[in-house]
Design a protein around this motif. Structure first.
Motif: not given
Length: 310
Positions: A98-100, A227-235, A86-90, A212-218
């Motif tokens: 991936a996120l500043d 999602a119960a999966r690995s995500l690498s695409d910033p979108a 949940s909030i732990g994903e941030y 309004q925020v930049s998200v990058r590849r981890p």
């Protein structure tokens, strides 16, 4: 052996959690940055009275998770993968690169505020232990209606499931679950009905904020528990974070995925040990431990040993 850092969600908070962080320069820097971004002393957020606020709880979990992970990384204990509940994903996204951190602080402050304002009272979450998903879903469907909604929210473990909704509906499902053989039912220390469609509107507001925020590849493996999966695409990471308040959490499959990717040591960031208990059954031939009550040097020695083990 690969190292997984896990970041807990709401309900794991405790008074004094920020004050209990190690006395390290990197912790002071993390708290100072939070003070600048938020315009307040973050150490005022972890009192018992302050933690009655969903916004304060979520900010404390973000700050604590990032600070502790930075302590470990600064001394050679960087992870191979991260997963948050949940909030732990941030904080997981921050640690993954991936996120500043500053953006995460602003977004979590907004997220907590939106959730708190949407359901200031009469809603929450409850854990049901001892029933499989299908029979519990039938009980939820029996109770759910427009006036008193209730949903399956978190798939914590094979037979530990969390429901979210109105107080009235939660109590009705809890009573039915007892009658149908549940071994335990318990209201959680969460005052909002997270991870269900009740937050669809707020998820849309978060989506607008994320635009309004930049998200990058981890820079390391980032596992999304919604999602119960690995995500690498910033979108995809952006979309997952923005909407996770309205999506089910599937912790069981997320940990299984981490194990399949080689994780054999899972270290839970403060506070609490809820994720450690949920992770242990799924981490076959591995070890799940919590930072809670552990000395930093002991944790670093454990991480170093894991690094040496094939």
């Amino acid at each position: 052996m690969s190292i997984l850092l896990t970041f807990p969600g709401q309900g794991s908070q405790r008074a004094g959690m920020l004050h209990a962080l190690p006395d390290e320069p990197v912790v002071a820097a993390t708290l100072d940055e939070a003070a600048v971004v938020l315009g307040l002393d973050p150490l005022a957020l972890d009192t018992e009275a302050a933690l009655a606020s969903t916004r304060a709880v979520q900010l404390c979990l973000l700050i604590t998770g990032v600070a502790m992970a930075r302590v470990l990384s600064a001394q050679g204990g960087a992870p191979d993968m991260v997963a948050g509940f949940s909030i732990g994903e941030y904080p997981a996204a921050v640690v993954a690169g991936a996120l500043d951190y500053a953006d995460a602080l602003r977004l979590v402050a907004l997220r907590g505020q939106l959730m708190q304002e949407a359901y200031p009272s009469a809603y929450g979450m409850a854990a049901i232990v001892g029933l499989d998903q299908a029979p519990l879903a039938a009980l939820v469907a029996q109770v759910h209606n427009a006036a008193h909604p209730v949903y399956i929210a978190n798939l914590n473990a094979r037979r530990q499931i969390v429901i979210a909704g109105s107080d009235t509906a939660l109590q009705q499902v809890m009573d039915l679950a007892r009658q149908h053989g549940a071994s335990k039912v318990q209201r959680l220390a969460v005052s909002v009905p997270s991870h269900c469609p009740l937050f669809d509107a707020q998820a849309q507001e978060m989506t607008a904020a994320f635009a309004q925020v930049s998200v990058r590849r981890p820079v390391l493996t980032y596992l999304s528990s919604s999602a119960a999966r690995s995500l690498s695409d910033p979108a995809r990471i952006r979309a997952s974070l923005a909407t996770n308040m309205a999506r089910q959490v599937n912790w069981t499959d997320t940990v299984r995925l981490a194990w399949e990717r080689g994780a054999r040591l899972a270290l839970e960031m403060p506070s609490g040990s809820v994720l450690t208990r949920l992770t242990t059954p799924e981490l076959a031939d591995g070890l799940a431990i919590s930072c809670e009550g552990q000395r930093s040097d002991s944790l670093l020695a454990m991480l170093a040993e894991a690094r040496r083990t094939p």
